[in-house]
Design an enzyme around this catalytic site. Structure first.
Site, PDB file in Angstrom:
ATOM      1  N   GLY A 209       0.843  -1.192   0.000  1.00  0.00           N
ATOM      2  CA  GLY A 209       0.000   0.000   0.000  1.00  0.00           C
ATOM      3  C   GLY A 209       0.875   1.237   0.000  1.00  0.00           C
ATOM      4  CB  SER A 210       0.118   4.719   0.884  1.00  0.00           C
ATOM      5  OG  SER A 210      -0.397   4.509   2.184  1.00  0.00           O
ATOM      6  N   GLY A 214       2.384   1.964   5.276  1.00  0.00           N
ATOM      7  CA  GLY A 214       3.438   0.952   5.423  1.00  0.00           C
ATOM      8  C   GLY A 214       4.389   1.279   6.564  1.00  0.00           C
ATOM      9  CD  GLU A 231       7.863  -4.676  -1.916  1.00  0.00           C
ATOM     10  OE1 GLU A 231       8.061  -3.623  -2.558  1.00  0.00           O
ATOM     11  OE2 GLU A 231       8.791  -5.340  -1.436  1.00  0.00           O
ATOM     12  CB  CYS A 265       2.959   0.049  -6.979  1.00  0.00           C
ATOM     13  SG  CYS A 265       3.111  -1.640  -7.536  1.00  0.00           S
TER      14      CYS A 265
END
Ligand code: NAD
Length: 460
Positions: A209-210, A214, A231, A265
């Site tokens: 995620g962001s 994270g 990630e 991403c």
């Protein structure tokens, strides 16, 4: 629009926001703890099963997903707004991921070492229960590229999907469930609060995620002393050298930047053009304007809506900031006058490399063109952000390709290929703020979902 409170998650279709796809009660911390206990008991049953039976169960799970491919594809288009061509591909990839990890169950699970008389070996053991916290943008592939190795290496799983992708996660778990011991895999709908409770309840956490979320997750996991793998976002550059095939590079970059409305991403968000940028920029504008923007359920569409009204506002705010700071909008830069959260694919230039538009992730169909006077400057520009997920270089010169790709701070480097796109059987992950912890996917996943026991056996 999609929303989440402490108690309820709602997902709606981004192309038809009046279409509520699902509404679910958010799992409370008590429910999360109970699911973890159930998974822990089921995990003991799971590891006691013969490996061939566990491999068979994961093959059955793959078969169930394959049997529901048409339904899952339609749900992905409806809930995530992902174009139907890409949704079809993602569902097929999900089946392949399950099959790949089904076979990994039968791979060697350790190695032996020279020993003075007895046996010295290192064996991989499951960690216990893995908590998977996932984003909405790859609503089948990401949950499965975490769940499949977690299960294959003997763990139980709690899946906490993004609110915007709740229906897809629930359906996947329904499909996989019958092949697995009861409670081994469960889905826990909810927002950040449910995610935080998952981190508190499990033996290992895999997050995608962001960067902001994270960072919270990895700190919370570290406080508990459980391993975490995060990630996160990207600001991915594509470098175009003067000898690149202009048409190929422009078409590839346009699609990598704008496909699925730039919500990958690994999407290209900066194009660094070495030398005079005029010819390449014109070709890129043409390639972007040729992309088909429409309802993602229509065949051939490459760009659908962004996920929420807030996501659209983020893109439009970035455009307004660029304009007020003297940047130029080469194409796009506005919302589309139609139902749904559509934004025209937007290319920008004439901003400084230090401008926020060239530094931070917008996560929409938004890309900045930056000129560079030399290859060295291009590499500096490419590396001059806090992210390091994916990067690409376009050139006809193999030597230059190897030289430049070796100097890029990115976990994933492509030559004459889009920054987007991942091979599930190869290691995947980023550098710098994009990534934390060991790589995902391929055989690299085993390092995260297992711990190593070193065993010495001597004769009595
Ligand atoms: P997000 O960070 O808002 O949410 C991701 C997940 O984390 C969701 O399930 C969310 O509910 C949960 N969450 C949020 N706050 C939390 C907290 N404090 N504790 C625990 N869980 C929490 O991201 P998103 O909007 O769903 O996805 C888009 C982002 O994901 C982009 O930044 C994109 O670059 C990134 N992404 C990265 C990869 C990769 O592999 N590097 C892949 C896909 C998406």
């Amino acid at each position: 629009m999609s929303s989440s409170t402490d108690h309820t998650v709602v997902s709606v279709s981004p192309q038809h926001p009046s279409d509520e796809v699902t509404r679910a009660a958010a799992a409370s911390p008590e429910q999360v703890r109970a699911a973890a206990e159930t998974a822990r008991a089921a995990q003991r049953e799971w590891v006691d099963m013969p490996p061939v039976s566990r491999a068979g169960a994961l093959h059955d799970a793959a078969g169930a997903v394959e049997g529901a491919a048409a339904e899952l594809t339609a749900l992905m288009v409806r809930e995530a707004g992902k174009p139907i061509g890409e949704s079809t591909g993602e569902v097929a990839r999900s089946v392949a991921i399950l099959r790949y990890y089904a076979q990994q169950v039968l791979d060697p699970d350790g190695e032996t070492y020279p020993s003075a008389g007895g046996l010295l070996m290192a064996r991989h053991r499951p960690r216990g229960v893995a908590g998977l916290i996932t984003p909405w943008n790859f609503p089948a592939a990401i949950p499965l590229w975490k769940a499949a190795p977690a299960l294959a290496y003997g763990n139980g799983v709690l899946l906490k999907p993004a609110p915007e992708a709740t229906a897809m996660a629930q359906r996947l778990v329904e499909l996989l469930g019958p092949a697995l011991p009861d409670g081994l895999l469960s889905v826990l709908p909810g927002g950040a609060g449910t995610g935080e409770a998952v981190v508190e309840a499990v033996d290992a956490v895999s997050f995608t995620g962001s960067v902001a979320a994270g960072e919270t997750v990895r700190v919370a996991a570290a406080r508990r002393g459980v391993p975490a793998q995060c990630e996160m976002g990207g600001q991915n550059p594509s470098i175009v050298l003067p000898d690149a095939d202009v048409r190929h590079a422009a078409a590839t970059i346009a699609s990598a930047a704008m496909g699925y409305a730039g919500q990958k991403c690994t999407a290209t968000s900066r194009v660094v053009v070495v030398g005079d940028p005029a010819e390449f920029t014109a070709a890129l504008v043409d390639a972007v304007e040729e992309l088909k923007v429409d309802d993602p359920a229509r065949a051939g569409v490459q760009v659908g809506p962004v996920i929420t009204e807030a996501a659209r506002a983020t893109v439009l705010d970035a455009v307004a900031r660029v304009r007020s700071d003297g940047g130029r909008v080469l194409t796009g830069g506005h919302a589309l006058d139609r139902e749904g959260f559509f934004v025209a694919p937007t290319l920008i230039d004439r901003v400084r490399p230090s401008h926020v538009a060239a530094q931070e992730e917008v996560f929409g169909p938004f890309c900045v063109v930056l000129p560079a006077g030399s290859v060295q400057e291009a590499v500096q520009l490419a590396n001059g952000v806090r992210y390091g997920l994916a990067a690409a270089v376009f050139t006809a010169d193999l030597g230059a390709a190897l030289e430049v790709s070796g100097r890029l701070d990115a976990g994933l480097v492509k030559v004459n290929a889009p920054t987007s796109g991942v091979d599930f059987y190869a290691p995947f992950g980023g550098e710098k703020s994009s990534s934390y912890g060991p790589r995902e996917q391929g055989k690299a996943a085993r390092d995260f979902y297992t711990s190593v026991h070193t065993v010495t056996v001597m004769s009595a």
